[in-house]
Design a protein around this motif. Structure first.
Motif, PDB file in Angstrom:
ATOM      1  N   ALA A   1     -14.481   7.867   0.005  1.00 20.95           N
ATOM      2  CA  ALA A   1     -14.186   8.548  -1.329  1.00 20.95           C
ATOM      3  C   ALA A   1     -14.707   7.897  -2.638  1.00 20.95           C
ATOM      4  CB  ALA A   1     -12.806   9.154  -1.495  1.00 20.95           C
ATOM      5  N   ILE A   2     -14.245   6.520  -2.783  1.00 21.83           N
ATOM      6  CA  ILE A   2     -14.600   5.745  -3.907  1.00 21.83           C
ATOM      7  C   ILE A   2     -15.936   5.453  -4.040  1.00 21.83           C
ATOM      8  CG2 ILE A   2     -13.887   3.544  -5.102  1.00 21.83           C
ATOM      9  CD1 ILE A   2     -11.190   3.606  -4.220  1.00 21.83           C
ATOM     10  N   GLN A   3     -16.392   5.071  -2.908  1.00 21.52           N
ATOM     11  CA  GLN A   3     -17.817   4.594  -3.102  1.00 21.52           C
ATOM     12  C   GLN A   3     -18.910   5.807  -3.194  1.00 21.52           C
ATOM     13  OE1 GLN A   3     -17.742   2.593   0.492  1.00 21.52           O
ATOM     14  NE2 GLN A   3     -17.126   0.605  -0.324  1.00 21.52           N
ATOM     15  N   GLY A   4     -18.283   7.046  -3.062  1.00 20.60           N
ATOM     16  CA  GLY A   4     -19.058   8.212  -3.220  1.00 20.60           C
ATOM     17  C   GLY A   4     -18.847   8.594  -4.855  1.00 20.60           C
ATOM     18  N   HIS A   5     -18.036   7.982  -5.561  1.00 20.38           N
ATOM     19  CA  HIS A   5     -17.917   8.219  -7.007  1.00 20.38           C
ATOM     20  C   HIS A   5     -18.307   7.222  -7.971  1.00 20.38           C
ATOM     21  CE1 HIS A   5     -15.562  11.591  -4.862  1.00 20.38           C
ATOM     22  NE2 HIS A   5     -15.569  12.320  -5.992  1.00 20.38           N
ATOM     23  N   ILE A   6     -19.184   6.544  -7.634  1.00 25.73           N
ATOM     24  CA  ILE A   6     -19.723   5.552  -8.676  1.00 25.73           C
ATOM     25  C   ILE A   6     -20.223   6.034  -9.680  1.00 25.73           C
ATOM     26  CG2 ILE A   6     -21.320   3.542  -8.959  1.00 25.73           C
ATOM     27  CD1 ILE A   6     -20.918   2.722  -5.927  1.00 25.73           C
ATOM     28  N   ALA A   7     -20.904   7.395  -9.754  1.00 31.96           N
ATOM     29  CA  ALA A   7     -21.631   7.778 -10.697  1.00 31.96           C
ATOM     30  C   ALA A   7     -20.607   8.891 -11.451  1.00 31.96           C
ATOM     31  CB  ALA A   7     -22.782   8.407 -10.351  1.00 31.96           C
ATOM     32  N   SER A   8     -19.607   9.184 -10.767  1.00 26.30           N
ATOM     33  CA  SER A   8     -18.674  10.318 -11.429  1.00 26.30           C
ATOM     34  C   SER A   8     -17.172   9.891 -11.355  1.00 26.30           C
ATOM     35  CB  SER A   8     -18.979  11.754 -10.589  1.00 26.30           C
ATOM     36  OG  SER A   8     -18.599  11.346  -9.210  1.00 26.30           O
ATOM     37  N   PRO A   9     -16.375  10.567 -12.106  1.00 29.16           N
ATOM     38  CA  PRO A   9     -15.040  10.236 -12.078  1.00 29.16           C
ATOM     39  C   PRO A   9     -14.317  10.609 -10.899  1.00 29.16           C
ATOM     40  CG  PRO A   9     -15.281  11.544 -13.876  1.00 29.16           C
ATOM     41  CD  PRO A   9     -16.597  11.661 -13.000  1.00 29.16           C
ATOM     42  N   PHE A  10     -13.254   9.441 -10.538  1.00 31.73           N
ATOM     43  CA  PHE A  10     -12.888   9.596  -9.259  1.00 31.73           C
ATOM     44  C   PHE A  10     -11.172  10.012  -9.280  1.00 31.73           C
ATOM     45  CE2 PHE A  10      -9.882   7.635  -5.874  1.00 31.73           C
ATOM     46  CZ  PHE A  10     -10.199   8.428  -4.776  1.00 31.73           C
ATOM     47  N   ASP A  11     -10.643  11.369  -8.853  1.00 33.15           N
ATOM     48  CA  ASP A  11      -9.376  11.541  -9.213  1.00 33.15           C
ATOM     49  C   ASP A  11      -8.399  11.425  -8.151  1.00 33.15           C
ATOM     50  OD1 ASP A  11      -7.084  13.002  -9.654  1.00 33.15           O
ATOM     51  OD2 ASP A  11      -8.164  14.546 -11.028  1.00 33.15           O
ATOM     52  N   LEU A  12      -7.766  10.271  -8.045  1.00 32.91           N
ATOM     53  CA  LEU A  12      -6.750   9.946  -6.915  1.00 32.91           C
ATOM     54  C   LEU A  12      -5.796  10.876  -6.592  1.00 32.91           C
ATOM     55  CD1 LEU A  12      -5.809   7.689  -4.926  1.00 32.91           C
ATOM     56  CD2 LEU A  12      -4.468   6.811  -6.732  1.00 32.91           C
ATOM     57  N   ALA A  13      -5.245  11.721  -7.550  1.00 34.96           N
ATOM     58  CA  ALA A  13      -4.306  12.443  -7.334  1.00 34.96           C
ATOM     59  C   ALA A  13      -4.852  13.779  -6.572  1.00 34.96           C
ATOM     60  CB  ALA A  13      -3.663  13.254  -8.603  1.00 34.96           C
ATOM     61  N   THR A  14      -6.112  14.190  -6.874  1.00 35.26           N
ATOM     62  CA  THR A  14      -6.691  15.257  -6.166  1.00 35.26           C
ATOM     63  C   THR A  14      -7.185  14.660  -4.808  1.00 35.26           C
ATOM     64  OG1 THR A  14      -7.866  16.241  -8.290  1.00 35.26           O
ATOM     65  CG2 THR A  14      -8.800  16.959  -6.134  1.00 35.26           C
ATOM     66  N   PHE A  15      -7.514  13.602  -4.471  1.00 38.83           N
ATOM     67  CA  PHE A  15      -7.770  13.036  -3.254  1.00 38.83           C
ATOM     68  C   PHE A  15      -6.510  13.095  -2.369  1.00 38.83           C
ATOM     69  CE2 PHE A  15      -7.647   9.467  -0.504  1.00 38.83           C
ATOM     70  CZ  PHE A  15      -8.775   9.529   0.270  1.00 38.83           C
ATOM     71  N   CYS A  16      -5.395  12.690  -2.899  1.00 37.61           N
ATOM     72  CA  CYS A  16      -4.181  12.619  -2.234  1.00 37.61           C
ATOM     73  C   CYS A  16      -3.766  14.137  -1.731  1.00 37.61           C
ATOM     74  CB  CYS A  16      -3.187  11.763  -2.633  1.00 37.61           C
ATOM     75  SG  CYS A  16      -3.437   9.959  -3.035  1.00 37.61           S
TER      76      CYS A  16
END
Length: 289
Positions: A181-196
């Protein structure tokens, strides 16, 4: 003046002239200057983090990363922190099994692969056996060493996934899901709370697991991915600085320049000028203005 990379010899790592494989354990792997080999190599990272520069392209590395290197691939290690890895050294010309190894091992310059948590456990067991047998020189040990290397190659093929492509990972592979998931969000914000929330995971527990396995925070890892991508784009293309910043997840090009300079000691423009000719640098400067 450009210094030629070191060249590592077979005899220094594989004492027997008949043995096709050897294991070089690095606990830890220290910073190491650019070098090439007289052999091929598979690098598996078990713990910690650092910067792996392969053929002039930087890759942030941590647990689960795999690299397949051919003899003339030039690579080095920088900015390492408790980095633990195994180098599986092999000489294809010494193999005796009639197999199509090109089908079992990825072609060169395919970048970085990752290994699932399950794959890491399986590979570690085989590598321990491989390390013992490859130190011997009798015929049976040579045959067993090659058979164990085949087993390792098959495990890696079954359990690896490309770090820059979407992948359906097995259920329960929490760290691998997060890495993908992190590597798919290099160009956009990564929301850990949403992922969890999406994967029904504990945010606190996942943060602790990531820190334990990699030695860094999730935010630090994402920033390293972004900066490595920026270095690659600055060196390999003619994008304007603002376009590079946008592709690497920075909305503000000025902030990108501040972060890049702080981390590398060079401005984005100065970094680019290290790798391009004077005429090309002048053209880009005029285009930017």
């Amino acid at each position: 003046m450009v210094t030629a990379p070191l060249r590592l010899a077979k005899a220094d790592y594989i004492p027997s002239e008949q043995m096709p494989v050897a294991v070089a354990e690095r606990t830890p792997q220290s910073s190491f200057p650019p070098h090439v080999h007289e052999f091929n190599e598979i690098v598996l990272v078990w713990r910690g983090n650092g910067l792996h520069v392969m053929n002039d392209r930087p890759w942030p590395v941590t647990c689960g990363d795999i690299f397949y290197l051919h003899a003339d691939d030039c690579h080095s290690y920088e900015s390492v922190q408790d980095l633990v890895l195994d180098n599986i050294i092999y000489c294809p010309e010494r193999f005796q099994l009639a197999l199509d190894w090109q089908q079992l091992l990825p072609a060169r310059n395919e970048g970085c692969w990752r290994l699932t948590t399950r794959g890491m456990a399986l590979a570690r067991g085989v590598i321990k056996q491989l390390e013992v047998e490859s130190r011997k020189s009798d015929l049976l040990s040579r045959q067993l060493t090659e058979a164990l290397f085949l087993q390792l190659a098959l495990i890696l093929q079954r359990h690896r996934y490309a770090s820059d492509l979407p992948w359906q990972l097995p259920e329960g592979e929490q760290l691998d899901l997060l890495m993908a998931a992190i590597q798919g969000h290099i160009a956009s914000p990564f929301d850990l709370a949403t992922f969890c929330l999406q994967h029904r995971l504990s945010e606190r527990a996942l943060k602790q697991l990531f820190r334990q396995q990699t030695g860094m925070t999730i935010g630090h890892y994402l920033r390293q991915l972004q900066l490595c991508q920026a270095k690659y784009l600055l060196r390999s293309g003619d994008l304007l600085i603002g376009e590079v910043a946008s592709r690497c997840g920075f909305d503000d090009s000025n902030y990108f320049s501040v972060v890049f300079t702080r981390e590398t000691g060079l401005t984005p423009s100065a970094w680019r000028q290290r790798f391009i000719s004077g005429g090309e640098a002048h053209r880009l400067h005029n285009a930017k203005g």
